[in-house]
Design a protein around this motif. Structure first.
Motif, PDB file in Angstrom:
ATOM      1  N   ASN A  92      32.179  58.144  31.108  1.00 52.79           N
ATOM      2  CA  ASN A  92      32.490  58.329  32.516  1.00 52.79           C
ATOM      3  C   ASN A  92      33.966  58.004  32.724  1.00 52.79           C
ATOM      4  OD1 ASN A  92      32.655  58.242  35.344  1.00 52.79           O
ATOM      5  ND2 ASN A  92      30.507  57.630  35.493  1.00 52.79           N
ATOM      6  N   ILE A  93      34.752  59.014  32.959  1.00 50.13           N
ATOM      7  CA  ILE A  93      36.200  58.827  33.077  1.00 50.13           C
ATOM      8  C   ILE A  93      36.582  58.213  34.416  1.00 50.13           C
ATOM      9  CG2 ILE A  93      38.427  60.020  33.089  1.00 50.13           C
ATOM     10  CD1 ILE A  93      37.212  62.105  31.250  1.00 50.13           C
ATOM     11  N   PHE A  94      36.000  58.689  35.494  1.00 52.93           N
ATOM     12  CA  PHE A  94      36.386  58.199  36.820  1.00 52.93           C
ATOM     13  C   PHE A  94      35.210  58.328  37.771  1.00 52.93           C
ATOM     14  CE2 PHE A  94      38.280  58.832  41.093  1.00 52.93           C
ATOM     15  CZ  PHE A  94      38.924  57.622  41.208  1.00 52.93           C
ATOM     16  N   ASN A  95      34.878  57.234  38.463  1.00 55.06           N
ATOM     17  CA  ASN A  95      33.808  57.263  39.471  1.00 55.06           C
ATOM     18  C   ASN A  95      34.160  56.376  40.669  1.00 55.06           C
ATOM     19  OD1 ASN A  95      33.562  54.787  38.280  1.00 55.06           O
ATOM     20  ND2 ASN A  95      31.364  54.894  37.962  1.00 55.06           N
ATOM     21  N   TRP A  96      35.451  56.415  41.053  1.00 46.73           N
ATOM     22  CA  TRP A  96      35.914  55.699  42.244  1.00 46.73           C
ATOM     23  C   TRP A  96      35.665  54.182  42.131  1.00 46.73           C
ATOM     24  CZ3 TRP A  96      38.657  58.684  45.588  1.00 46.73           C
ATOM     25  CH2 TRP A  96      38.477  60.056  45.472  1.00 46.73           C
ATOM     26  N   ASN A  97      35.871  53.659  40.924  1.00 49.38           N
ATOM     27  CA  ASN A  97      35.763  52.219  40.648  1.00 49.38           C
ATOM     28  C   ASN A  97      34.370  51.635  40.892  1.00 49.38           C
ATOM     29  OD1 ASN A  97      38.461  51.861  39.843  1.00 49.38           O
ATOM     30  ND2 ASN A  97      39.141  51.690  41.970  1.00 49.38           N
ATOM     31  N   ALA A  98      33.365  52.498  40.962  1.00 50.57           N
ATOM     32  CA  ALA A  98      32.000  51.983  41.144  1.00 50.57           C
ATOM     33  C   ALA A  98      31.583  51.117  39.961  1.00 50.57           C
ATOM     34  CB  ALA A  98      31.032  53.156  41.314  1.00 50.57           C
ATOM     35  N   ARG A  99      31.946  51.561  38.768  1.00 47.51           N
ATOM     36  CA  ARG A  99      31.559  50.797  37.571  1.00 47.51           C
ATOM     37  C   ARG A  99      32.283  49.455  37.519  1.00 47.51           C
ATOM     38  NH1 ARG A  99      32.773  54.045  32.338  1.00 47.51           N
ATOM     39  NH2 ARG A  99      34.802  53.988  33.369  1.00 47.51           N
ATOM     40  N   ARG A 100      33.574  49.435  37.782  1.00 49.52           N
ATOM     41  CA  ARG A 100      34.322  48.174  37.724  1.00 49.52           C
ATOM     42  C   ARG A 100      33.864  47.202  38.815  1.00 49.52           C
ATOM     43  NH1 ARG A 100      38.330  47.945  34.197  1.00 49.52           N
ATOM     44  NH2 ARG A 100      39.095  49.885  33.256  1.00 49.52           N
ATOM     45  N   ASN A 101      33.526  47.694  39.980  1.00 52.58           N
ATOM     46  CA  ASN A 101      33.020  46.807  41.025  1.00 52.58           C
ATOM     47  C   ASN A 101      31.652  46.242  40.653  1.00 52.58           C
ATOM     48  OD1 ASN A 101      35.103  46.816  43.018  1.00 52.58           O
ATOM     49  ND2 ASN A 101      34.534  48.898  43.593  1.00 52.58           N
ATOM     50  N   SER A 102      30.831  47.042  39.988  1.00 48.34           N
ATOM     51  CA  SER A 102      29.532  46.531  39.536  1.00 48.34           C
ATOM     52  C   SER A 102      29.716  45.444  38.487  1.00 48.34           C
ATOM     53  CB  SER A 102      28.685  47.675  38.959  1.00 48.34           C
ATOM     54  OG  SER A 102      28.352  48.621  39.958  1.00 48.34           O
ATOM     55  N   ILE A 103      30.665  45.637  37.583  1.00 48.22           N
ATOM     56  CA  ILE A 103      30.955  44.616  36.558  1.00 48.22           C
ATOM     57  C   ILE A 103      31.421  43.328  37.218  1.00 48.22           C
ATOM     58  CG2 ILE A 103      32.479  44.034  34.641  1.00 48.22           C
ATOM     59  CD1 ILE A 103      32.442  47.002  33.871  1.00 48.22           C
ATOM     60  N   ALA A 104      32.335  43.457  38.193  1.00 47.80           N
ATOM     61  CA  ALA A 104      32.836  42.269  38.893  1.00 47.80           C
ATOM     62  C   ALA A 104      31.715  41.560  39.641  1.00 47.80           C
ATOM     63  CB  ALA A 104      33.954  42.668  39.860  1.00 47.80           C
ATOM     64  N   ALA A 105      30.808  42.332  40.269  1.00 43.85           N
ATOM     65  CA  ALA A 105      29.684  41.723  40.993  1.00 43.85           C
ATOM     66  C   ALA A 105      28.780  40.945  40.049  1.00 43.85           C
ATOM     67  CB  ALA A 105      28.893  42.806  41.727  1.00 43.85           C
ATOM     68  N   ASN A 106      28.467  41.516  38.891  1.00 52.34           N
ATOM     69  CA  ASN A 106      27.602  40.825  37.934  1.00 52.34           C
ATOM     70  C   ASN A 106      28.256  39.556  37.388  1.00 52.34           C
ATOM     71  OD1 ASN A 106      25.334  42.542  37.993  1.00 52.34           O
ATOM     72  ND2 ASN A 106      26.386  44.025  36.702  1.00 52.34           N
ATOM     73  N   LYS A 107      29.569  39.598  37.184  1.00 50.08           N
ATOM     74  CA  LYS A 107      30.270  38.384  36.750  1.00 50.08           C
ATOM     75  C   LYS A 107      30.169  37.285  37.797  1.00 50.08           C
ATOM     76  CE  LYS A 107      33.789  40.293  33.626  1.00 50.08           C
ATOM     77  NZ  LYS A 107      35.252  40.482  33.412  1.00 50.08           N
ATOM     78  N   LEU A 108      30.332  37.661  39.065  1.00 50.56           N
ATOM     79  CA  LEU A 108      30.264  36.666  40.140  1.00 50.56           C
ATOM     80  C   LEU A 108      28.850  36.108  40.280  1.00 50.56           C
ATOM     81  CD1 LEU A 108      32.519  38.504  42.734  1.00 50.56           C
ATOM     82  CD2 LEU A 108      33.052  36.361  41.571  1.00 50.56           C
ATOM     83  N   TYR A 109      27.851  36.966  40.128  1.00 48.58           N
ATOM     84  CA  TYR A 109      26.472  36.474  40.184  1.00 48.58           C
ATOM     85  C   TYR A 109      26.191  35.503  39.029  1.00 48.58           C
ATOM     86  CZ  TYR A 109      24.878  39.606  43.896  1.00 48.58           C
ATOM     87  OH  TYR A 109      24.695  40.223  45.101  1.00 48.58           O
ATOM     88  N   ALA A 110      26.735  35.810  37.855  1.00 49.99           N
ATOM     89  CA  ALA A 110      26.559  34.903  36.719  1.00 49.99           C
ATOM     90  C   ALA A 110      27.215  33.550  36.990  1.00 49.99           C
ATOM     91  CB  ALA A 110      27.128  35.537  35.450  1.00 49.99           C
ATOM     92  N   GLN A 111      28.423  33.571  37.579  1.00 50.98           N
ATOM     93  CA  GLN A 111      29.089  32.313  37.923  1.00 50.98           C
ATOM     94  C   GLN A 111      28.294  31.539  38.973  1.00 50.98           C
ATOM     95  OE1 GLN A 111      33.111  33.248  39.097  1.00 50.98           O
ATOM     96  NE2 GLN A 111      33.545  34.369  37.211  1.00 50.98           N
ATOM     97  N   ALA A 112      27.716  32.263  39.933  1.00 51.27           N
ATOM     98  CA  ALA A 112      26.926  31.596  40.969  1.00 51.27           C
ATOM     99  C   ALA A 112      25.699  30.909  40.378  1.00 51.27           C
ATOM    100  CB  ALA A 112      26.503  32.607  42.035  1.00 51.27           C
ATOM    101  N   ASP A 113      25.035  31.578  39.439  1.00 47.74           N
ATOM    102  CA  ASP A 113      23.862  30.964  38.816  1.00 47.74           C
ATOM    103  C   ASP A 113      24.239  29.801  37.911  1.00 47.74           C
ATOM    104  OD1 ASP A 113      22.046  32.523  40.106  1.00 47.74           O
ATOM    105  OD2 ASP A 113      21.872  34.019  38.529  1.00 47.74           O
ATOM    106  N   GLU A 114      25.430  29.841  37.330  1.00 50.01           N
ATOM    107  CA  GLU A 114      25.896  28.683  36.572  1.00 50.01           C
ATOM    108  C   GLU A 114      26.064  27.478  37.503  1.00 50.01           C
ATOM    109  OE1 GLU A 114      26.388  28.111  33.444  1.00 50.01           O
ATOM    110  OE2 GLU A 114      26.010  30.113  32.641  1.00 50.01           O
ATOM    111  N   ILE A 115      26.618  27.725  38.690  1.00 48.83           N
ATOM    112  CA  ILE A 115      26.741  26.647  39.664  1.00 48.83           C
ATOM    113  C   ILE A 115      25.359  26.228  40.158  1.00 48.83           C
ATOM    114  CG2 ILE A 115      27.660  26.072  41.946  1.00 48.83           C
ATOM    115  CD1 ILE A 115      30.038  27.816  41.345  1.00 48.83           C
ATOM    116  N   GLY A 116      24.410  27.185  40.162  1.00 51.78           N
ATOM    117  CA  GLY A 116      23.043  26.843  40.534  1.00 51.78           C
ATOM    118  C   GLY A 116      22.444  25.782  39.628  1.00 51.78           C
ATOM    119  N   ILE A 117      22.866  25.763  38.370  1.00 52.50           N
ATOM    120  CA  ILE A 117      22.408  24.705  37.459  1.00 52.50           C
ATOM    121  C   ILE A 117      22.930  23.354  37.936  1.00 52.50           C
ATOM    122  CG2 ILE A 117      22.489  23.855  35.087  1.00 52.50           C
ATOM    123  CD1 ILE A 117      22.735  26.698  34.125  1.00 52.50           C
ATOM    124  N   ASP A 118      24.201  23.314  38.367  1.00 53.44           N
ATOM    125  CA  ASP A 118      24.752  22.065  38.906  1.00 53.44           C
ATOM    126  C   ASP A 118      23.995  21.619  40.150  1.00 53.44           C
ATOM    127  OD1 ASP A 118      26.659  22.107  36.903  1.00 53.44           O
ATOM    128  OD2 ASP A 118      28.144  23.151  38.125  1.00 53.44           O
TER     129      ASP A 118
END
Length: 473
Positions: free
Chosen positions: A101-127
């Motif tokens: 997929n060459i270009f999809n209006w940054n949908a893929r990169r925004n999804s990657i960023a969202a999943n990273k943030l959710y992972a960080q949130a769940d790490e804080i959930g352990i705290d």
């Protein structure tokens, strides 16, 4: 003999382990390692980390391939020539495809960023789970100390009643006091014995609750190291004003950090959902080849045969000869020659866009935006709950402090009343029932004082916890 020695050593080890007294810090550390809710938070964090890793892999091309083989019999199409033949053969093919997929209006990169943030949130959930269980263990630990102190006071009360009964029994035997006095004290002794048993049962229940938070084996012996409540450090309540504590808690409490990350992740998801509404550009390519093990006939031309037919051209007749073809045998094409000959490649670009898909894409985008608002409201509600809890904790601590001071004065006055009553009872100027009432009043005042003291300490520890100082005794 060796077996008995090993068993003896193991039993001694278990006994010594069971006799170890646990401090609050040890209880909290054990609970953090073994509590089920913390393990569940850790599992959830691992799942979101896997989702984040998988989404990052979408930055790379998709590559796939396949190998197939089959047996064909009768009239069928030859996969290498495309002609219909009546034969039996085994055919095979192999292919390799890739797409990106060459270009999809940054949908893929925004999804990657969202999943990273959710992972960080769940790490804080352990705290957050660590903090929750630490606070619960501290409360259970203090409850054990309280129940143990109440049992100690009940035992003192029982010993006093037993001693007083002994003295009264001597006076009754000497004829200086009536038998009724001894009977009344015996009834009080039975009541105090029941109170001690009940206090000891409550102490064991408090230990069981503490073991439950720690996920500690109920069948193993367990005891805590109880510091004197007077030695537990407590900050001045004037230094724990709720407004200042709230400002510190908003910046330090894990749940506030967790919701901020989830809001940011939801905003990225909304951008990704919007990007999926627009056309996307993709590249693709592939390679394939095929082969069969069929045998093909080898033909040869022979001298033509004369026929009885003639062709007249002008005035001349010409005899017609028929060509003669003979099959010399069959031959198969080598495998690698077929693979090379049938090898094909493809490459191209594709533009994908949705004209109408029953409002699915737009609905997903609208839902993503609503999810952002919902998380923002949850964050606002959590901040409100935090502020409410802190202000209530401050008021509870202040009320507990006042209640403890009042209970302490009540104990002082009750002790003085008891001392006077005992002197009057010993010389026969006070009835047994009046003496028992005075003694019970002292007992209840002592119980109320120690309960108020522990309640005040815990309320102060809650405020210190919100301030970011953790739980310590």
């Amino acid at each position: 003999m060796k077996y008995r020695m090993v068993v003896f050593i193991v039993l001694c080890s278990l006994l010594s382990y069971g006799q170890e007294k646990w401090s609050l810090q040890q209880c909290v550390e054990y609970a953090i390692k073994n509590n089920v809710s913390i393990k569940q938070s850790d599992v959830q964090a691992r799942l979101t980390r896997l989702s984040s890793l998988q989404s990052q892999m979408t930055l790379y091309p998709n590559v796939g391939g396949g190998v197939s083989t089959g047996y064909q019999h009768g009239l069928t199409e030859d996969p290498t020539t495309g002609t219909l033949v009546s034969s039996s053969f085994i055919s095979g093919s192999a292919n390799l495809q890739a797409s990106y997929n060459i270009f999809n209006w940054n949908a893929r990169r925004n999804s990657i960023a969202a999943n990273k943030l959710y992972a960080q949130a769940d790490e804080i959930g352990i705290d957050k789970a660590h903090n929750d269980i630490s606070l619960a263990v501290a409360n259970a630990f203090l409850q054990v100390m309280l129940r143990r102190e109440q049992a100690r006071i009940s035992e003192v009360q029982l010993n006093q009643s037993r001693s007083q009964l002994g003295n009264t029994r001597k006076l009754v035997n000497a004829g200086s006091q009536p038998e009724l006095n001894a009977i009344q004290l015996e009834a009080q002794l039975a009541k105090d014995s029941s109170g001690l048993l009940q206090a000891q049962a409550l102490e064991q229940q408090a230990l069981i609750n503490l073991k439950a938070y720690m996920n500690y084996d109920f069948s193993l012996p367990f005891d805590i190291q109880s510091p004197a409540v007077e030695s537990i450090p407590v900050e001045n309540i004037a230094d724990l004003q709720p407004a200042a504590v709230y400002q510190l808690a908003v910046a330090t409490q894990p749940i506030q950090k967790m919701y901020k990350l989830r809001i940011e992740a939801a905003q990225k998801e909304a951008k990704a959902a919007r990007g999926l509404m627009y056309p996307s550009l993709s590249a693709f390519g592939g390679m394939n080849t095929r082969a069969v093990n069929a045998k093909y006939p080898v033909m040869a031309f022979a001298p033509p045969d004369s026929t009885n037919a003639f062709v007249t051209i002008g005035t001349t007749q010409y005899k017609v000869f028929a060509p003669s073809v003979r099959q010399l045998g069959t031959v198969g094409i080598p495998l690698f020659r077929q693979l090379s000959k049938n090898f094909g490649q493809s490459i191209g670009l594709s533009v994908n866009f949705s004209i109408f898909n029953a409002y699915t894409s737009r609905t997903q985008w609208e839902r993503a935006k609503v999810n952002v608002v919902q998380l923002q409201l949850q964050d606002e509600q959590e901040n409100l709950n935090l502020k409410t809890n802190i202000y209530n904790a401050y008021q509870d601590a202040f009320s507990s402090f006042q209640k403890y001071n009042a209970a302490h004065r009540t104990v002082e006055y009750s002790q003085k009343a008891f001392d006077i009553s005992k002197k009057r009872y010993d010389i026969g100027l006070l009835g047994t029932l009046d003496f028992i009432i005075t003694q019970n009043n002292l007992y209840l005042a002592q119980i109320d004082e120690i309960s108020s003291r522990y309640d005040y300490v815990f309320k102060m520890k809650v405020l210190e916890f919100y301030k970011g100082q953790g739980i310590k005794l």
